[in-house]
Motif scaffolding. Structure first.
Motif, PDB file in Angstrom:
ATOM      1  N   TYR A  77      -4.728   3.112  -6.086  1.00 63.70           N
ATOM      2  CA  TYR A  77      -4.128   1.850  -5.625  1.00 63.70           C
ATOM      3  C   TYR A  77      -5.111   0.691  -5.746  1.00 63.70           C
ATOM      4  N   TYR A  78      -6.298   0.842  -5.162  1.00 62.99           N
ATOM      5  CA  TYR A  78      -7.254  -0.271  -5.147  1.00 62.99           C
ATOM      6  C   TYR A  78      -7.874  -0.509  -6.524  1.00 62.99           C
ATOM      7  N   SER A  79      -8.090   0.551  -7.290  1.00 62.33           N
ATOM      8  CA  SER A  79      -8.621   0.379  -8.643  1.00 62.33           C
ATOM      9  C   SER A  79      -7.646  -0.400  -9.513  1.00 62.33           C
ATOM     10  N   LEU A 128      -7.185  -4.469   1.214  1.00 57.63           N
ATOM     11  CA  LEU A 128      -7.884  -3.519   2.078  1.00 57.63           C
ATOM     12  C   LEU A 128      -7.979  -4.043   3.513  1.00 57.63           C
ATOM     13  N   ILE A 156     -13.664   0.295  -4.863  1.00 55.91           N
ATOM     14  CA  ILE A 156     -13.492  -1.060  -5.399  1.00 55.91           C
ATOM     15  C   ILE A 156     -14.712  -1.452  -6.234  1.00 55.91           C
ATOM     16  N   ALA A 209      -8.266  -7.109  -4.187  1.00 55.52           N
ATOM     17  CA  ALA A 209      -8.389  -5.742  -3.676  1.00 55.52           C
ATOM     18  C   ALA A 209      -8.914  -5.750  -2.239  1.00 55.52           C
ATOM     19  N   ALA A 236       0.840  -1.200   0.000  1.00 54.82           N
ATOM     20  CA  ALA A 236       0.000   0.000   0.000  1.00 54.82           C
ATOM     21  C   ALA A 236       0.872   1.245   0.000  1.00 54.82           C
ATOM     22  N   LEU A 270     -13.694   3.525   0.488  1.00 57.37           N
ATOM     23  CA  LEU A 270     -12.776   2.715  -0.312  1.00 57.37           C
ATOM     24  C   LEU A 270     -13.468   1.498  -0.905  1.00 57.37           C
ATOM     25  N   THR A 271     -14.450   0.952  -0.197  1.00 55.99           N
ATOM     26  CA  THR A 271     -15.203  -0.155  -0.794  1.00 55.99           C
ATOM     27  C   THR A 271     -16.054   0.340  -1.964  1.00 55.99           C
ATOM     28  N   TYR A 326      -5.575   6.353  -2.508  1.00 59.09           N
ATOM     29  CA  TYR A 326      -6.007   4.968  -2.341  1.00 59.09           C
ATOM     30  C   TYR A 326      -6.896   4.512  -3.492  1.00 59.09           C
TER      31      TYR A 326
END
Length: 209
Positions: A61-63, A78, A99, A74, A44, A95-96, A58
């Motif tokens: 990062y998560y995408s 997290l 995603i 992902a 991360a 953040l969810t 973020y």
């Protein structure tokens, strides 16, 4: 002499066959080892402490993990970061959503995107999927298809959590597509048939993320 040569020839052929089988087994074994190995998730990033800048950091990062590996990876990243970082805990629901939006880009079919879902941090993933779908459809098409968007999600008759998350996610979707105009979004939710659907959509409008 001829008999002796034939015997040697048979042994030679058997030896070659054995070598081929051993080599093939080695190739299969190495293939299974490679394909069964878990994908490596990059560490991360050290995102800024400011809420908006951290969310953007973020989000990238998560995408990227969703696009390159998948939704489960992902969420694994997290959940791992959640236990270590108070900022990620604070931003977790948002953040969810991120995603979920990335999943909407990855999967053209809404039920397929839902199959990869996770209820972690308030089921925000499903809301994000609907937000992502609304950006793809645009407001006019979203509203014209409002009653059919969640039709493929199982559990409508029994009002399952998965179905509720879909119609609740529609509230997030209309909020996103109206630029967070609450009154316009609530008006759009009125287009849904069914008391449960309308209420779930309206409750989605009241969430900021």
């Amino acid at each position: 002499m001829v008999r002796h040569m034939k015997l040697r020839g048979r042994k030679g052929i058997l030896g070659i066959v054995l070598l081929v089988l051993v080599a093939a087994a080695g190739l299969v074994g190495s293939h299974m080892l490679v394909t069964s190995r878990k994908p490596i998730v990059s560490a991360a990033p050290a995102c800024p402490k400011d809420h908006e800048r951290a969310l953007a950091c973020y989000e990238h990062y998560y995408s990227s993990i969703v696009a390159q590996q998948g939704v489960p990876e992902a969420f694994a990243a997290l959940k791992q970061q959640y236990g270590r970082d108070a900022d990620v805990q604070h931003l977790c629901h948002a953040l969810t959503h991120v995603i979920g939006q990335a999943a909407a880009r990855k999967y053209a079919d809404l039920p397929e995107a839902f199959q990869h879902g996770d209820n972690f941090c308030g089921s925000g993933y499903y809301h994000g999927v609907l937000q992502g779908r609304s950006f793809q459809m645009g407001r006019e098409r979203l509203l014209s298809d409002l009653n059919s968007i969640c039709a493929g999600i199982p559990g409508k008759e029994r009002k399952s959590l998965e179905y509720y998350n879909c119609v609740h996610g529609l509230g997030h979707a209309v909020m996103a597509i109206t630029g967070d105009d609450l009154f316009d979004a609530l008006h759009d939710c009125d287009g849904l048939t069914g008391a449960m659907e309308g209420n779930a959509c309206a409750s989605g409008c009241s969430w900021r993320t």
